[in-house]
Design an enzyme around this catalytic site. Structure first.
Site, PDB file in Angstrom:
ATOM      1  N   ASP A  92       0.942  -1.297  -0.026  1.00 46.66           N
ATOM      2  CA  ASP A  92      -0.167   0.026   0.005  1.00 46.66           C
ATOM      3  C   ASP A  92       1.121   1.193   0.078  1.00 46.66           C
ATOM      4  O   ASP A  92       1.314   1.688   1.309  1.00 46.66           O
ATOM      5  CB  ASP A  92      -0.905   0.184   1.282  1.00 46.66           C
ATOM      6  CG  ASP A  92      -1.883   1.160   1.375  1.00 46.66           C
ATOM      7  OD1 ASP A  92      -2.163   1.769   0.178  1.00 46.66           O
ATOM      8  OD2 ASP A  92      -2.407   1.324   2.359  1.00 46.66           O
ATOM      9  N   GLU A 123      -2.500  10.603   0.668  1.00 44.09           N
ATOM     10  CA  GLU A 123      -3.463   9.611   0.791  1.00 44.09           C
ATOM     11  C   GLU A 123      -3.916   9.307   2.108  1.00 44.09           C
ATOM     12  O   GLU A 123      -5.194   9.231   2.661  1.00 44.09           O
ATOM     13  CB  GLU A 123      -3.510   8.654  -0.309  1.00 44.09           C
ATOM     14  CG  GLU A 123      -4.709   7.777  -0.458  1.00 44.09           C
ATOM     15  CD  GLU A 123      -4.902   6.909   0.530  1.00 44.09           C
ATOM     16  OE1 GLU A 123      -6.117   6.150   0.692  1.00 44.09           O
ATOM     17  OE2 GLU A 123      -4.072   6.218   1.316  1.00 44.09           O
ATOM     18  N   GLU A 124      -3.076   8.768   2.733  1.00 42.71           N
ATOM     19  CA  GLU A 124      -3.091   8.456   4.220  1.00 42.71           C
ATOM     20  C   GLU A 124      -3.625   9.291   5.152  1.00 42.71           C
ATOM     21  O   GLU A 124      -4.019   9.071   6.377  1.00 42.71           O
ATOM     22  CB  GLU A 124      -1.864   7.618   4.836  1.00 42.71           C
ATOM     23  CG  GLU A 124      -1.333   6.627   4.007  1.00 42.71           C
ATOM     24  CD  GLU A 124      -2.156   5.405   3.990  1.00 42.71           C
ATOM     25  OE1 GLU A 124      -3.104   5.433   4.612  1.00 42.71           O
ATOM     26  OE2 GLU A 124      -1.952   4.489   3.242  1.00 42.71           O
TER      27      GLU A 124
END
Length: 334
Positions: A92, A123-124
């Site tokens: 990921d 994104e995280e």
């Protein structure tokens, strides 16, 4: 291009969210060496998105392969053990990114210049990179976003609704509790009531579920607590407004603060691939200007973010073929 070596080169750079600068520089330089035309889009500080087309003079892409190169902590470098490539981001989503680069590179070498790449930061932690990348979309028809889906195409993903519940009380000496009002008691009563509520359901995505992720309150063990709060994350199957209406009666006990909402998404699929519904969210809602979305990636979300995060080398090579097949199908779609 060797996708395993490319993945390892990127994995070995710590790009924990907020520290993606060096990884973005490496990625841009590596893509230029392969012959791509690269744009580095600043986000903040030395962090930036990396956007690439097939080469100088290539038209705006019809199909874009996209994922993120930030990771959750803690960082740990890559290592190979048999068929498994371990490392933070192997699953990921740096392994996915490597497969996308390899697919675009092979298509370009075969003369197909209508496939581009969009790689984003953040994104995280709120998708700040994707939100900015969306402002420079150049008319692509399809966006193939990469997240670990066990090599299945996503039919739909849940959204999120993040709320804070604030309870207000009145401080008093704990030996005279009748002189105070416990904010913690009020908050607990609200959370117990929430547990019994009927929340929205969807025929495809199922029933809304939630997690009470954070809870805090009080000032000392011998003081009736004057304040308390809890942060609740709903995994939504429809409009977040439906949940807010469903829980409105909690406002007799607590105030409700809206923190974040990401809508659920329905996605395009293509023949020949198994499909599935996924309970997590992605950057897709923030990249809508890049075309009709698809979701695909090798690896399992169950090993993402773990201390033994890995990707199968065999699946990594297979993913290159899968991304090529998906892109070819989309390029012939009307």
């Amino acid at each position: 291009m060797d996708p395993v070596a490319f993945a390892r080169g990127l994995i070995d750079i710590d790009s924990t969210t907020g520290r993606e600068g060096q990884a973005g520089l490496w990625l841009a330089q590596s893509l230029r060496k392969l012959g791509f035309e690269v744009t580095e889009q600043p986000v903040d500080g030395d962090r930036g998105n990396v956007i690439a087309t097939a080469g100088p003079g290539a038209a705006a892409p019809d199909v874009v392969l996209s994922t993120h190169f930030d990771c959750v902590p803690p960082f740990f470098a890559s290592r190979l053990d048999g068929d498994r490539l371990f490392g933070r981001g192997a699953c990921d989503a740096k392994g996915i990114l490597a497969a996308q680069v390899a697919a675009a590179d092979r298509l370009r070498r075969d003369g197909e210049t209508r496939v581009g790449l969009v790689f984003v930061v953040g994104e995280e932690r709120g998708s700040d990179g994707a939100k900015l990348a969306n402002t420079v979309a150049a008319g692509a028809r399809f966006l193939v976003n990469g997240e670990p889906t066990d090599s299945r195409l996503g039919a739909a993903t849940r959204g999120i609704l993040r709320l804070k519940l604030h309870a207000a009380g009145r401080a008093a000496h704990s030996s005279f509790p009748q002189l105070g009002v416990s904010a913690i008691d009020k908050l607990l009563d609200a959370l117990v009531e929430l547990r019994g509520m009927h929340l929205p359901e969807d025929a495809v995505l199922g029933r809304t579920h939630y997690t009470i992720g954070l809870i805090s309150g009080g000032v000392a063990p011998n003081v009736v607590p004057p304040s308390a709060e809890a942060e609740v994350m709903f995994r939504t199957v429809g409009d977040g407004a439906d949940i807010r209406r469903a829980i409105a009666r909690l406002e007799s006990r607590v105030s409700i603060e809206h923190v974040l909402e990401v809508p659920p998404v329905r996605m395009k699929t293509v023949p020949g691939f198994e499909t599935a519904v996924f309970p997590y969210t992605t950057d897709i809602p923030f990249l809508d200007a890049w075309g009709q979305p698809l979701l695909f990636g090798h690896g399992s979300v169950h090993v993402a973010h773990t201390a033994d995060e890995f990707i199968s080398v065999r699946e990594l090579h297979a993913a290159v073929e899968h991304y090529m097949s998906i892109a070819k199908y989309l390029l012939t779609s009307s």
